[in-house]
Design an enzyme around this catalytic site. Structure first.
Site, PDB file in Angstrom:
ATOM      1  CB  VAL A  63      -0.967   0.011   1.214  1.00  0.00           C
ATOM      2  CG1 VAL A  63      -1.898   1.222   1.140  1.00  0.00           C
ATOM      3  CG2 VAL A  63      -1.778  -1.281   1.278  1.00  0.00           C
TER       4      VAL A  63
ATOM      5  CB  ALA B  70       9.945   5.398   8.239  1.00  0.00           C
TER       6      ALA B  70
ATOM      7  CE  LYS C 268      -6.310  -5.693   7.853  1.00  0.00           C
ATOM      8  NZ  LYS C 268      -6.315  -5.483   6.443  1.00  0.00           N
TER       9      LYS C 268
ATOM     10  CD  GLU D 240      -0.349 -12.693   3.944  1.00  0.00           C
ATOM     11  OE1 GLU D 240       0.836 -12.940   4.215  1.00  0.00           O
ATOM     12  OE2 GLU D 240      -0.750 -11.599   3.536  1.00  0.00           O
TER      13      GLU D 240
ATOM     14  CG  ASP E  69      -8.510  -9.519   7.716  1.00  0.00           C
ATOM     15  OD1 ASP E  69      -7.658  -8.632   7.792  1.00  0.00           O
ATOM     16  OD2 ASP E  69      -9.475  -9.479   6.920  1.00  0.00           O
TER      17      ASP E  69
ATOM     18  CE  LYS F 275     -10.232  -6.283   6.713  1.00  0.00           C
ATOM     19  NZ  LYS F 275     -10.119  -7.214   5.580  1.00  0.00           N
TER      20      LYS F 275
ATOM     21  N   GLY G  52      -5.636  -4.913  -2.018  1.00  0.00           N
ATOM     22  CA  GLY G  52      -4.867  -4.534  -3.207  1.00  0.00           C
ATOM     23  C   GLY G  52      -4.152  -3.228  -2.918  1.00  0.00           C
TER      24      GLY G  52
HETATM   25  P1  NAP Z   1       3.588  -4.599   3.662  1.00  0.00           P
HETATM   26  O1  NAP Z   1       3.533  -4.830   2.200  1.00  0.00           O
HETATM   27  O2  NAP Z   1       4.011  -5.703   4.550  1.00  0.00           O
HETATM   28  O3  NAP Z   1       4.516  -3.324   3.928  1.00  0.00           O
HETATM   29  C1  NAP Z   1       4.916  -2.937   5.206  1.00  0.00           C
HETATM   30  C2  NAP Z   1       5.908  -1.796   5.066  1.00  0.00           C
HETATM   31  O4  NAP Z   1       6.204  -1.301   6.387  1.00  0.00           O
HETATM   32  C3  NAP Z   1       7.240  -2.201   4.449  1.00  0.00           C
HETATM   33  O5  NAP Z   1       7.694  -1.200   3.574  1.00  0.00           O
HETATM   34  C4  NAP Z   1       8.182  -2.319   5.645  1.00  0.00           C
HETATM   35  O6  NAP Z   1       9.518  -1.979   5.360  1.00  0.00           O
HETATM   36  C5  NAP Z   1       7.610  -1.270   6.576  1.00  0.00           C
HETATM   37  N1  NAP Z   1       7.881  -1.593   7.977  1.00  0.00           N
HETATM   38  C6  NAP Z   1       7.461  -2.669   8.677  1.00  0.00           C
HETATM   39  N2  NAP Z   1       7.921  -2.611   9.929  1.00  0.00           N
HETATM   40  C7  NAP Z   1       8.637  -1.487  10.027  1.00  0.00           C
HETATM   41  C8  NAP Z   1       9.394  -0.878  11.052  1.00  0.00           C
HETATM   42  N3  NAP Z   1       9.493  -1.445  12.251  1.00  0.00           N
HETATM   43  N4  NAP Z   1      10.016   0.293  10.807  1.00  0.00           N
HETATM   44  C9  NAP Z   1       9.939   0.870   9.578  1.00  0.00           C
HETATM   45  N5  NAP Z   1       9.248   0.339   8.551  1.00  0.00           N
HETATM   46  C10 NAP Z   1       8.609  -0.827   8.775  1.00  0.00           C
HETATM   47  O7  NAP Z   1       2.153  -4.128   4.205  1.00  0.00           O
HETATM   48  P2  NAP Z   1       0.910  -3.611   3.337  1.00  0.00           P
HETATM   49  O8  NAP Z   1       0.239  -4.762   2.696  1.00  0.00           O
HETATM   50  O9  NAP Z   1       1.314  -2.440   2.536  1.00  0.00           O
HETATM   51  O10 NAP Z   1      -0.077  -3.159   4.522  1.00  0.00           O
HETATM   52  C11 NAP Z   1       0.144  -1.954   5.238  1.00  0.00           C
HETATM   53  C12 NAP Z   1      -1.069  -1.717   6.153  1.00  0.00           C
HETATM   54  O11 NAP Z   1      -2.223  -1.571   5.330  1.00  0.00           O
HETATM   55  C13 NAP Z   1      -1.363  -2.855   7.116  1.00  0.00           C
HETATM   56  O12 NAP Z   1      -1.832  -2.327   8.338  1.00  0.00           O
HETATM   57  C14 NAP Z   1      -2.473  -3.620   6.427  1.00  0.00           C
HETATM   58  O13 NAP Z   1      -3.302  -4.318   7.323  1.00  0.00           O
HETATM   59  C15 NAP Z   1      -3.227  -2.495   5.771  1.00  0.00           C
HETATM   60  N6  NAP Z   1      -3.990  -2.886   4.589  1.00  0.00           N
HETATM   61  C16 NAP Z   1      -3.397  -3.551   3.567  1.00  0.00           C
HETATM   62  C17 NAP Z   1      -4.131  -3.904   2.459  1.00  0.00           C
HETATM   63  C18 NAP Z   1      -3.507  -4.625   1.301  1.00  0.00           C
HETATM   64  O14 NAP Z   1      -4.206  -4.919   0.322  1.00  0.00           O
HETATM   65  N7  NAP Z   1      -2.217  -4.897   1.318  1.00  0.00           N
HETATM   66  C19 NAP Z   1      -5.526  -3.607   2.415  1.00  0.00           C
HETATM   67  C20 NAP Z   1      -6.106  -2.904   3.465  1.00  0.00           C
HETATM   68  C21 NAP Z   1      -5.331  -2.546   4.558  1.00  0.00           C
HETATM   69  P3  NAP Z   1      10.438  -2.888   4.372  1.00  0.00           P
HETATM   70  O15 NAP Z   1       9.805  -2.756   3.020  1.00  0.00           O
HETATM   71  O16 NAP Z   1      11.771  -2.259   4.422  1.00  0.00           O
HETATM   72  O17 NAP Z   1      10.379  -4.264   4.931  1.00  0.00           O
END
Ligand code: NAP
Length: 445
Positions: A17, A46, A106, A191, A202, A206, A307
């Site tokens: 995201v 970050a 969430k 996953e 999950d 929500k 997504g």
């Molecule tokens: P993701 O792909 O796992 O990305 C997480 C990001 O956070 C990565 O860039 C990671 O860095 C960084 N990160 C993690 N721990 C960190 C720390 N301690 N310090 C600094 N940076 C850190 O997650 P995502 O899918 O984008 O999801 C992000 C949020 O959106 C979550 O809360 C998720 O529940 C929510 N969400 C996601 C979706 C979806 O479709 N993906 C939909 C709705 C809501 P690195 O890249 O360097 O590892």
């Protein structure tokens, strides 16, 4: 471009995201500035690993591993790291240092929501979280703002795309759970560890968020009843189809009335719904939230529940709102939780059920079963006895049963969950029931 006030935006996380949010913030900066009446300057991003590949093209110099320093002096902090810590600490730091915050987390809001909202209230900051439930679908604002003058009676949501994808393929292809799950993992819909999705965790997070908003009550995650879909098999899917029903993993948030007193129920479980219900036509990994409100009637919100780029849309909407409010200033508008309704345990909930039994194939069995149900205050609406191998309405044939047994499918009127489960235990020990094949709730009026 007009000489807008510059707002420093700090982004925490550049994963699925975050990388899309960063790219869209840069790509549409002029349009977003016009909408927000502020210039949104991405001050930094970050991450954990500076060398990790990113899904979008972003300047290297924006990246840092020092989230704490990035937050200092930010006007808007967007948290897209996920998880509880350090996301919680960073959000609190951001709020306490004068930023408005946007998050899609969430898990964090369902477990530490009150702490974060209280901290924001103390300093007059705003917390925006449109993407925390049902991804791209606008549902937080409709519940928080558009329906603030109405009384929500019930929400039924398909809020987890992975489980909907699995159940939909089981329904449309007659496939088994394990096969579809393996496929979903291969295609990236599930996953490697699918527990959070298939066990309903999950969806429960929500549901807690949606119920808190809908009923102006702080709903703790522990009070959400949760069951997953791992027990759903092909035979149940076939039986549902034959009965004109379909099985969906539903988040149900309901207002209950007992005389003058009100309470709520929040539950996540696989349930049968009629194929004519709007939620039955939600296919694949899509999400939908069906809201029933006293004055507005039935409302349906539908779209992509996940997504990266889709979710980024919801995040950016929040960023524009946060920017407008940051410019306008004044006190923040806190969460409305003053209704403070009790969340009843699952045993107190009434709904309809479909009970499938394998019974001895001999005279008098039906009367015994009916007697046990009636003693248990469970009233029968429909009974169907299927004979193994014979055609059934809706197509296909009835499932095989062991020799000298028949299969009974009983639809009940509304019954209390506690009465129903005690009655099912008595049926199981009655001597005429060989096996309780399944007990499923039937949702939707
Ligand atoms: P993701 O792909 O796992 O990305 C997480 C990001 O956070 C990565 O860039 C990671 O860095 C960084 N990160 C993690 N721990 C960190 C720390 N301690 N310090 C600094 N940076 C850190 O997650 P995502 O899918 O984008 O999801 C992000 C949020 O959106 C979550 O809360 C998720 O529940 C929510 N969400 C996601 C979706 C979806 O479709 N993906 C939909 C709705 C809501 P690195 O890249 O360097 O590892």
């Amino acid at each position: 471009m007009p000489d807008y006030r510059r707002l420093r935006v700090a982004l925490l996380g550049a994963g699925a995201v975050g990388s899309q949010v960063a790219a869209l913030l840069r790509l549409h900066s002029a349009e977003l500035a016009d909408r927000a009446s502020a210039s949104l300057e991405l001050a930094g991003i970050a991450v954990r690993n500076l060398d990790a590949p990113r899904e979008t093209d972003l300047p290297k110099e924006l990246f840092t591993t020092d989230a704490e320093s990035l937050i200092v002096g930010a006007d808007i902090v967007i948290e897209l790291m996920g998880g509880i810590e350090p996301a919680r600490t960073y959000l609190l730091q951001a709020i306490n240092s004068g930023a408005d915050v946007v998050t899609a987390n969430k898990a964090l809001l369902a477990t530490h929501g009150p702490e974060i909202f209280d901290a924001a209230d103390q300093v007059g900051a705003q917390v925006y979280y449109e993407a925390a439930a049902a991804g791209a679908i606008p549902i937080i604002r409709p519940l928080r703002d558009s329906l603030a003058g109405d009384r929500v009676q019930r929400i039924m949501g398909i809020v987890n795309g992975t489980t909907n994808y699995i159940l939909d393929r089981m329904d449309t292809e007659g496939a088994e759970f394990a096969d579809v799950l393996a496929d979903a993992q291969r295609l990236g819909y599930a996953e490697a560890d699918p527990t959070a999705d298939v066990e309903g965790y999950d969806a429960a997070q929500k549901a807690a968020i949606l119920a808190s908003l809908a009923f102006h009550t702080s709903v703790p995650l522990e009070s959400v009843h949760r069951e997953g879909i791992t027990g759903i098999d092909k035979a149940m899917m076939d039986a549902a189809r034959h009965a004109g029903l379909v099985i969906k993993l539903l988040a149900v948030c309901e207002r209950l009335r007992d005389g003058d007193s009100e309470s709520i129920s929040v539950r996540v479980y696989p349930a049968l719904i009629d194929r004519t219900h709007p939620l039955a036509s939600v296919h694949g990994a899509n999400n939908a939230v069906f809201v029933q409100a006293e004055a507005a009637g039935n409302l349906m919100f539908y779209g992509a529940g996940a997504g990266g780029v889709q979710t980024a849309s919801a995040v950016l909407g929040d960023v524009v709102s946060a920017a407008r409010r940051h410019i306008a200033g004044g006190v923040g508008v806190g969460e409305s939780t003053r209704a403070n309704l009790a969340v009843v345990p699952i045993g107190q909930v009434t709904t309809r059920y479909q009970i499938t039994l394998e019974v001895d194939d001999q005279p008098g069995v039906l009367a015994t079963v009916a007697g046990i149900l009636s003693e248990g205050r469970v009233s029968i609406a429909t009974v169907e006895q299927t004979v193994a191998g014979e055609p059934v309405p809706g197509g296909g044939t009835a499932p095989q049963t062991p020799e000298n047994t028949a299969r009974l499918v009983i639809g009940t009127h509304k019954a209390k969950e506690q009465d129903l489960s005690e009655t099912v235990s008595r049926l199981a020990g009655s001597g005429v029931v060989e096996r309780v094949v399944s007990v499923l709730r039937v949702e939707g009026e």
